[in-house]
Scaffold this motif. Structure first.
Motif, PDB file in Angstrom:
ATOM      1  N   ILE A 113       0.872  -1.172   0.000  1.00 23.94           N
ATOM      2  CA  ILE A 113       0.000   0.000   0.000  1.00 23.94           C
ATOM      3  C   ILE A 113       0.907   1.219   0.000  1.00 23.94           C
ATOM      4  O   ILE A 113       1.985   1.197   0.602  1.00 23.94           O
ATOM      5  N   VAL A 114       0.504   2.243  -0.709  1.00 26.27           N
ATOM      6  CA  VAL A 114       1.265   3.490  -0.700  1.00 26.27           C
ATOM      7  C   VAL A 114       0.355   4.565  -0.105  1.00 26.27           C
ATOM      8  O   VAL A 114      -0.813   4.682  -0.470  1.00 26.27           O
ATOM      9  N   SER A 115       0.888   5.277   0.870  1.00 26.08           N
ATOM     10  CA  SER A 115       0.114   6.301   1.561  1.00 26.08           C
ATOM     11  C   SER A 115       0.675   7.680   1.259  1.00 26.08           C
ATOM     12  O   SER A 115       1.807   7.822   0.786  1.00 26.08           O
ATOM     13  N   ILE A 116      -0.118   8.671   1.599  1.00 23.06           N
ATOM     14  CA  ILE A 116       0.338  10.045   1.425  1.00 23.06           C
ATOM     15  C   ILE A 116       1.585  10.286   2.280  1.00 23.06           C
ATOM     16  O   ILE A 116       2.484  11.019   1.886  1.00 23.06           O
ATOM     17  N   GLY A 117       1.672   9.613   3.422  1.00 25.63           N
ATOM     18  CA  GLY A 117       2.862   9.719   4.265  1.00 25.63           C
ATOM     19  C   GLY A 117       4.087   9.113   3.600  1.00 25.63           C
ATOM     20  O   GLY A 117       5.189   9.668   3.685  1.00 25.63           O
ATOM     21  N   ASP A 118       3.910   7.965   2.919  1.00 20.67           N
ATOM     22  CA  ASP A 118       5.024   7.350   2.184  1.00 20.67           C
ATOM     23  C   ASP A 118       5.554   8.315   1.122  1.00 20.67           C
ATOM     24  O   ASP A 118       6.769   8.449   0.939  1.00 20.67           O
ATOM     25  N   LEU A 119       4.631   8.981   0.441  1.00 25.53           N
ATOM     26  CA  LEU A 119       5.041   9.924  -0.605  1.00 25.53           C
ATOM     27  C   LEU A 119       5.752  11.126  -0.003  1.00 25.53           C
ATOM     28  O   LEU A 119       6.743  11.609  -0.564  1.00 25.53           O
ATOM     29  N   ALA A 120       5.263  11.595   1.136  1.00 23.39           N
ATOM     30  CA  ALA A 120       5.907  12.741   1.785  1.00 23.39           C
ATOM     31  C   ALA A 120       7.334  12.401   2.179  1.00 23.39           C
ATOM     32  O   ALA A 120       8.253  13.200   1.970  1.00 23.39           O
ATOM     33  N   VAL A 121       7.540  11.215   2.736  1.00 23.40           N
ATOM     34  CA  VAL A 121       8.878  10.803   3.150  1.00 23.40           C
ATOM     35  C   VAL A 121       9.802  10.687   1.940  1.00 23.40           C
ATOM     36  O   VAL A 121      10.955  11.115   1.971  1.00 23.40           O
ATOM     37  N   SER A 122       9.278  10.136   0.825  1.00 29.55           N
ATOM     38  CA  SER A 122      10.133   9.933  -0.350  1.00 29.55           C
ATOM     39  C   SER A 122      10.418  11.232  -1.103  1.00 29.55           C
ATOM     40  O   SER A 122      11.466  11.371  -1.713  1.00 29.55           O
ATOM     41  N   ARG A 123       9.499  12.186  -1.046  1.00 28.20           N
ATOM     42  CA  ARG A 123       9.658  13.412  -1.836  1.00 28.20           C
ATOM     43  C   ARG A 123      10.284  14.560  -1.074  1.00 28.20           C
ATOM     44  O   ARG A 123      10.967  15.394  -1.647  1.00 28.20           O
ATOM     45  N   ASP A 124      10.016  14.648   0.229  1.00 32.19           N
ATOM     46  CA  ASP A 124      10.547  15.758   1.019  1.00 32.19           C
ATOM     47  C   ASP A 124      10.678  15.324   2.475  1.00 32.19           C
ATOM     48  O   ASP A 124       9.761  15.505   3.272  1.00 32.19           O
ATOM     49  N   GLU A 125      11.812  14.731   2.792  1.00 33.01           N
ATOM     50  CA  GLU A 125      12.032  14.186   4.132  1.00 33.01           C
ATOM     51  C   GLU A 125      11.971  15.252   5.226  1.00 33.01           C
ATOM     52  O   GLU A 125      11.827  14.917   6.398  1.00 33.01           O
ATOM     53  N   GLN A 126      12.086  16.512   4.862  1.00 38.66           N
ATOM     54  CA  GLN A 126      12.073  17.594   5.841  1.00 38.66           C
ATOM     55  C   GLN A 126      10.679  18.164   6.076  1.00 38.66           C
ATOM     56  O   GLN A 126      10.508  19.021   6.944  1.00 38.66           O
ATOM     57  N   SER A 127       9.677  17.696   5.341  1.00 41.02           N
ATOM     58  CA  SER A 127       8.330  18.236   5.504  1.00 41.02           C
ATOM     59  C   SER A 127       7.721  17.777   6.826  1.00 41.02           C
ATOM     60  O   SER A 127       8.112  16.752   7.391  1.00 41.02           O
ATOM     61  N   ALA A 128       6.752  18.529   7.301  1.00 36.63           N
ATOM     62  CA  ALA A 128       6.071  18.178   8.548  1.00 36.63           C
ATOM     63  C   ALA A 128       5.371  16.828   8.419  1.00 36.63           C
ATOM     64  O   ALA A 128       5.431  15.996   9.330  1.00 36.63           O
ATOM     65  N   LEU A 129       4.729  16.572   7.278  1.00 36.85           N
ATOM     66  CA  LEU A 129       4.034  15.305   7.081  1.00 36.85           C
ATOM     67  C   LEU A 129       5.015  14.136   7.071  1.00 36.85           C
ATOM     68  O   LEU A 129       4.755  13.088   7.663  1.00 36.85           O
ATOM     69  N   ALA A 130       6.151  14.312   6.446  1.00 34.21           N
ATOM     70  CA  ALA A 130       7.167  13.252   6.436  1.00 34.21           C
ATOM     71  C   ALA A 130       7.660  12.985   7.851  1.00 34.21           C
ATOM     72  O   ALA A 130       7.833  11.839   8.260  1.00 34.21           O
ATOM     73  N   ASP A 131       7.861  14.054   8.610  1.00 33.59           N
ATOM     74  CA  ASP A 131       8.326  13.929   9.990  1.00 33.59           C
ATOM     75  C   ASP A 131       7.314  13.159  10.840  1.00 33.59           C
ATOM     76  O   ASP A 131       7.665  12.257  11.592  1.00 33.59           O
ATOM     77  N   ILE A 132       6.052  13.503  10.696  1.00 30.41           N
ATOM     78  CA  ILE A 132       4.984  12.835  11.440  1.00 30.41           C
ATOM     79  C   ILE A 132       4.873  11.379  10.987  1.00 30.41           C
ATOM     80  O   ILE A 132       4.745  10.472  11.813  1.00 30.41           O
ATOM     81  N   SER A 133       4.924  11.140   9.694  1.00 28.21           N
ATOM     82  CA  SER A 133       4.774   9.786   9.153  1.00 28.21           C
ATOM     83  C   SER A 133       5.902   8.867   9.561  1.00 28.21           C
ATOM     84  O   SER A 133       5.709   7.665   9.702  1.00 28.21           O
ATOM     85  N   ALA A 134       7.077   9.398   9.740  1.00 33.64           N
ATOM     86  CA  ALA A 134       8.249   8.599  10.103  1.00 33.64           C
ATOM     87  C   ALA A 134       8.367   8.386  11.608  1.00 33.64           C
ATOM     88  O   ALA A 134       9.144   7.552  12.054  1.00 33.64           O
ATOM     89  N   ALA A 135       7.582   9.123  12.390  1.00 31.15           N
ATOM     90  CA  ALA A 135       7.663   9.030  13.856  1.00 31.15           C
ATOM     91  C   ALA A 135       7.118   7.684  14.347  1.00 31.15           C
ATOM     92  O   ALA A 135       6.260   7.086  13.703  1.00 31.15           O
TER      93      ALA A 135
END
Length: 139
Positions: A113-135
């Motif tokens: 499954i691919v989530s919006i969080g997966d995309l945030a982490v792959s596209r911009d690791e410094q974004s707030a969504l990527a940070d939250i998704s990786a927590a």
């Protein structure tokens, strides 16, 4: 070079069948600490059930989660991707269909499954969504 879905998707997804109770699916989500299960029948994609579906289509309507079946409330018109599709395809589909998760299907079977969080982490690791998704998950 374009990034493939297989590089960003979550593998080892959980599934349930349409005849499961919503309560059983919710318990599976709780135990595994995830917010969606792919609904399959004989390993073929039949839908997607999210924690939001449970709240909006069962609990908020006063339906008994122990009696309501997953097939009665899951989203059945589900868009899906192949592991070889590009990340940009996922972004486009999420925008077009206003969804946050897309099952990944290979040889007719769900493999991720691919989530919006997966995309945030792959596209911009410094974004707030990527940070939250990786927590780590809340307990």
């Amino acid at each position: 070079m374009a990034q493939a879905i297989r590089e960003v998707m979550t593998e080892g997804i959980e599934t349930c069948e349409p005849d499961w109770s919503v309560q059983d699916a919710a318990r599976k989500m709780q135990t595994g600490d995830f917010g969606a299960v792919v609904v399959t029948e004989d390993t073929e994609l039949r839908g997607l059930l999210t924690d939001r579906d449970i709240v909006v289509r069962a609990v908020a309507e006063g339906r008994d989660p122990g009696e309501v079946k997953v097939g009665d409330i899951c989203s059945s018109d589900v868009t899906f991707l192949s592991p070889d599709d590009e990340v940009e395809d996922a972004v486009k589909l999420m925008r077009e269909h206003s969804v946050r998760r897309i099952p990944v299907i290979e040889d007719g079977k769900p493999v991720g499954i691919v989530s919006i969080g997966d995309l945030a982490v792959s596209r911009d690791e410094q974004s707030a969504l990527a940070d939250i998704s990786a927590a780590p998950p809340n307990k």
